[in-house]
Design a protein around this motif. Structure first.
Motif, PDB file in Angstrom:
ATOM      1  N   LEU A  30     -21.477 -48.166  19.310  1.00  0.00           N
ATOM      2  CA  LEU A  30     -21.861 -49.148  18.295  1.00  0.00           C
ATOM      3  C   LEU A  30     -22.986 -48.586  17.444  1.00  0.00           C
TER       4      LEU A  30
ATOM      5  N   HIS B 294     -18.367 -50.813  15.520  1.00  0.00           N
ATOM      6  CA  HIS B 294     -17.889 -49.646  16.248  1.00  0.00           C
ATOM      7  C   HIS B 294     -17.850 -48.445  15.325  1.00  0.00           C
TER       8      HIS B 294
ATOM      9  N   CYS C 125     -11.783 -56.175  17.195  1.00  0.00           N
ATOM     10  CA  CYS C 125     -12.226 -54.850  16.752  1.00  0.00           C
ATOM     11  C   CYS C 125     -12.487 -53.978  17.983  1.00  0.00           C
ATOM     12  N   THR C 126     -13.150 -54.567  18.979  1.00  0.00           N
ATOM     13  CA  THR C 126     -13.417 -53.848  20.225  1.00  0.00           C
ATOM     14  C   THR C 126     -12.113 -53.397  20.859  1.00  0.00           C
ATOM     15  N   LYS C 127     -11.132 -54.293  20.903  1.00  0.00           N
ATOM     16  CA  LYS C 127      -9.822 -53.949  21.473  1.00  0.00           C
ATOM     17  C   LYS C 127      -9.219 -52.756  20.732  1.00  0.00           C
TER      18      LYS C 127
ATOM     19  N   HIS D 214     -10.741 -50.417  18.998  1.00  0.00           N
ATOM     20  CA  HIS D 214     -11.507 -49.192  19.225  1.00  0.00           C
ATOM     21  C   HIS D 214     -11.404 -48.682  20.652  1.00  0.00           C
ATOM     22  N   GLU D 215     -11.273 -49.579  21.613  1.00  0.00           N
ATOM     23  CA  GLU D 215     -11.263 -49.156  23.012  1.00  0.00           C
ATOM     24  C   GLU D 215      -9.867 -48.954  23.588  1.00  0.00           C
TER      25      GLU D 215
END
Length: 183
Positions: free
Chosen positions: A22, A28, A66-68, A70-71
């Motif tokens: 982050l 991200h 967004c996290t999903k 990126h990860e």
């Protein structure tokens, strides 16, 4: 028992970690994102000069989708490599204050640009043609806009469909996706 714990610990340490980094803005950060002056006309010219497609990625702090992406999606080696080889990615903060200059030369903070483009979801990916077709705002110039997070297969196939200029053919993305998933 100690040997068992040592073996389990070694196995855990060997697992890949895909924690997205982050930035200070809470968004991200990926190594394939470009740090530009956010002048979209200039970004398009630079992308085209590199033989890549301009992709504007709109995100917001705390966005679970967004996290999903990126990860779980952008870290897939095939997707990461495809992005690196084919796209010039500029990140826009949905609620940010950094100045963006749209394709029609109107300058405004990121949050106003996002409102102007009617982007209501994060992440949103906006894909652009290789050349600007006059002075239009980004939402009118975009050849494809993908609002929301999608799984790996859908995302990779959308990235491919744009590079292949599927939007210029009679095969809509949904049929392209069904065909690709059936192969």
């Amino acid at each position: 028992m100690t040997r068992l714990f040592a073996t389990l610990f070694a196995a855990l340490v060997a697992l890949p970690v895909f924690a997205a980094e982050l930035g200070d803005d809470g968004l991200h950060k990926a190594p394939w994102m470009r740090d530009t002056f956010k002048d979209l006309g200039d970004d398009l010219e630079e992308a085209t000069a590199e033989g890549k497609r301009l992709l504007v990625l709109i995100e917001q702090r705390g966005c679970i989708y967004c996290t999903k992406m990126h990860e779980e999606v952008f870290v897939v080696p095939e997707i990461k490599q495809f992005i690196e080889e084919n796209y010039f990615v500029v990140q826009i903060n949905m609620f940010g204050d950094v100045e963006v200059t749209d394709f029609d030369d109107k300058a405004m903070p990121e949050k106003e640009a996002v409102r102007r483009w009617n982007a209501m979801f994060t992440p949103t990916m906006m894909f652009f043609p290789e050349e600007s077709e006059g002075e239009l705002p980004a939402d009118e110039l975009a050849v494809v806009t993908m609002p929301g997070a999608f799984e790996k297969g859908t995302t990779l196939n959308l990235l491919r469909w744009v590079v292949e200029k599927g939007y210029e053919t009679d095969e809509p993305f949904q049929k392209y996706l069904a065909r690709k998933l059936g192969e």
